[in-house]
Design a protein around this motif. Structure first.
Motif, PDB file in Angstrom:
ATOM      1  N   SER A 186       0.829  -1.212   0.000  1.00 51.53           N
ATOM      2  CA  SER A 186       0.000   0.000   0.000  1.00 51.53           C
ATOM      3  C   SER A 186       0.860   1.258   0.000  1.00 51.53           C
ATOM      4  O   SER A 186       0.523   2.254  -0.658  1.00 51.53           O
ATOM      5  N   VAL A 187       1.971   1.242   0.740  1.00 53.62           N
ATOM      6  CA  VAL A 187       2.890   2.382   0.728  1.00 53.62           C
ATOM      7  C   VAL A 187       3.460   2.575  -0.663  1.00 53.62           C
ATOM      8  O   VAL A 187       3.591   3.714  -1.161  1.00 53.62           O
ATOM      9  N   ALA A 188       3.799   1.469  -1.336  1.00 50.86           N
ATOM     10  CA  ALA A 188       4.325   1.558  -2.701  1.00 50.86           C
ATOM     11  C   ALA A 188       3.302   2.178  -3.636  1.00 50.86           C
ATOM     12  O   ALA A 188       3.642   3.011  -4.496  1.00 50.86           O
ATOM     13  N   ARG A 189       2.021   1.789  -3.484  1.00 46.87           N
ATOM     14  CA  ARG A 189       0.967   2.367  -4.333  1.00 46.87           C
ATOM     15  C   ARG A 189       0.699   3.828  -3.979  1.00 46.87           C
ATOM     16  O   ARG A 189       0.264   4.605  -4.826  1.00 46.87           O
ATOM     17  N   LEU A 190       0.925   4.206  -2.738  1.00 49.52           N
ATOM     18  CA  LEU A 190       0.728   5.597  -2.337  1.00 49.52           C
ATOM     19  C   LEU A 190       1.796   6.478  -2.977  1.00 49.52           C
ATOM     20  O   LEU A 190       1.532   7.625  -3.380  1.00 49.52           O
ATOM     21  N   ILE A 191       3.003   5.922  -3.083  1.00 43.93           N
ATOM     22  CA  ILE A 191       4.107   6.665  -3.694  1.00 43.93           C
ATOM     23  C   ILE A 191       3.964   6.719  -5.207  1.00 43.93           C
ATOM     24  O   ILE A 191       4.210   7.754  -5.845  1.00 43.93           O
ATOM     25  N   ALA A 192       3.538   5.605  -5.790  1.00 45.60           N
ATOM     26  CA  ALA A 192       3.381   5.529  -7.250  1.00 45.60           C
ATOM     27  C   ALA A 192       1.964   5.084  -7.573  1.00 45.60           C
ATOM     28  O   ALA A 192       1.703   3.894  -7.780  1.00 45.60           O
ATOM     29  N   PRO A 193       1.005   6.013  -7.615  1.00 44.22           N
ATOM     30  CA  PRO A 193      -0.409   5.663  -7.850  1.00 44.22           C
ATOM     31  C   PRO A 193      -0.626   5.043  -9.226  1.00 44.22           C
ATOM     32  O   PRO A 193       0.104   5.307 -10.171  1.00 44.22           O
ATOM     33  N   THR A 194      -1.661   4.210  -9.316  1.00 44.93           N
ATOM     34  CA  THR A 194      -2.075   3.619 -10.595  1.00 44.93           C
ATOM     35  C   THR A 194      -3.562   3.888 -10.801  1.00 44.93           C
ATOM     36  O   THR A 194      -4.295   4.155  -9.844  1.00 44.93           O
TER      37      THR A 194
END
Length: 366
Positions: free
Chosen positions: A143-151
């Motif tokens: 989730s942190v990764a998706r927060l940094i790099a949204p899709t």
């Protein structure tokens, strides 16, 4: 009781008298499985309803797992993917719970298990809790990764799948919730439903399965909230934030389950209220006698074994003291030793001579 020459005698759980200094051959029947009196005591009768309902939950969860993971990847929803991952690990964890029930039942007559096979179920619950902790960590990291790099997210499709996932989780939770009864009959023939602040009669293996589906339901709710907020208010950032919140929630429940199952596996329950009740019972029935040794541990749902050693200058009946202990609802196996006079921990034949003692044990099954 010991004779005037200071011999040490005791009666074992099979009712045979033994004296120190003599060799005794163990009957073959005592070394094999089956329902022999000296074999597995069977202090816990299992939970067939929970096993059956957990098996149903495994099958349903596995089907939904495939749908959510596929839908999450295709529509780009981290919250939905997290829910699918949970469902996958929960399907595996539920399978572990089913296996734990199966093996506990399969080896129930195996005399190698001194106090029965109930702790196989606890081991299953502990393993499920470990898996839950791994899931929580994976949720937060991704989730942190998706927060940094949204899709980009396809909201309509993702919401529909999340709703179906929630329905599946609620159905599984309903199955499992009705599989355990806290109002149970104790091992002495009368019913009781008290817990005194502790879950004496709780099925921890069932609780592990239940926690898995409930956490999955909770993350489904968080996913739906995040997807609706993104669809109607453009809050795309809420999807991974809800994933982080879900991970923290899962971690909290995992820690609680690890703590409770770990205490049972390590026999770390000497702070349980039942220990104080054992102590009070001994003091009430032994007068001025001093408790020199006391051990208690759980051997089934709501079932404890204890070893008590007291020192008394006056005559004291071990049978009466043991009967008083077995009158406690939680105590199903008691070993009592009375040491006469001022006992000192010296080896037999050493300085001070052998001490006089009497020991007895009895087994009471449900």
């Amino acid at each position: 009781m010991a004779g005037e020459h200071g011999h040490h005698h005791h009666h074992d759980a099979c009712g045979h008298a033994h004296g120190h200094g003599h060799a005794h051959a163990v009957p073959p029947a005592a070394m094999t499985g089956g329902d022999h009196h000296c074999g597995n005591p069977g202090f816990d009768q299992g939970n067939p309803l929970a096993e059956r309902n957990t098996r149903r939950a495994v099958l349903l969860t596995a089907v939904m797992m495939v749908a959510e993971i596929a839908g999450g990847w295709y529509y780009g929803s981290m919250a939905l993917l997290a829910d699918g991952w949970h469902m996958g690990t929960h399907a595996l964890a539920l399978g572990i719970s089913v296996l734990a029930y199966h093996f506990a039942r399969r080896f129930a007559g195996d005399a190698r298990f001194a106090f029965g096979t109930w702790k196989i179920e606890i081991l299953g619950g502990y393993t499920s809790a470990l898996m839950l902790a791994v899931v929580a960590a994976a949720m937060v990291v991704e989730s942190v990764a998706r927060l940094i790099a949204p899709t980009s997210i396809h909201y309509d499709q993702a919401i529909a799948i999340a709703l179906v996932g929630l329905a599946v989780n609620l159905l599984c939770a309903w199955w499992l919730h009705g599989s355990d009864s806290h109002d149970h009959h104790d091992h002495h023939g009368h019913s009781h439903s008290h817990d005194h602040g502790h879950s004496h009669g709780e099925d921890l293996n069932l609780r592990a399965a239940y926690v898995h589906v409930v956490t999955d339901a909770a993350t489904s709710v968080l996913a739906i909230v995040a997807l609706l907020a993104g669809k109607f208010w453009g809050a795309d950032w809420l999807d991974p934030v809800m994933g982080i919140a879900g991970g923290v929630l899962v971690a909290i429940w995992a820690v609680g389950l690890l703590r409770d199952t770990g205490r049972v596996l390590l026999d770390a329950e000497m702070d349980d209220p039942v220990v104080e009740r054992i102590r009070q019972t001994v003091q009430q029935h032994s007068g001025d006698a001093a408790i020199v040794d006391l051990h208690a541990w759980r051997i089934g749902r709501g079932a404890y074994a204890c070893i008590v050693s007291v020192e008394s200058k006056a005559s004291l009946s071990t049978d009466a003291l043991r009967a008083a202990l077995l009158a406690l609802p939680e105590v199903v196996h008691a070993t009592v030793e009375v040491r006469a006079g001022a006992w000192r921990p010296v080896a037999a034949g050493g300085p001070g001579g052998a001490h006089r003692s009497v020991q007895g044990s009895i087994r009471a099954n449900r």
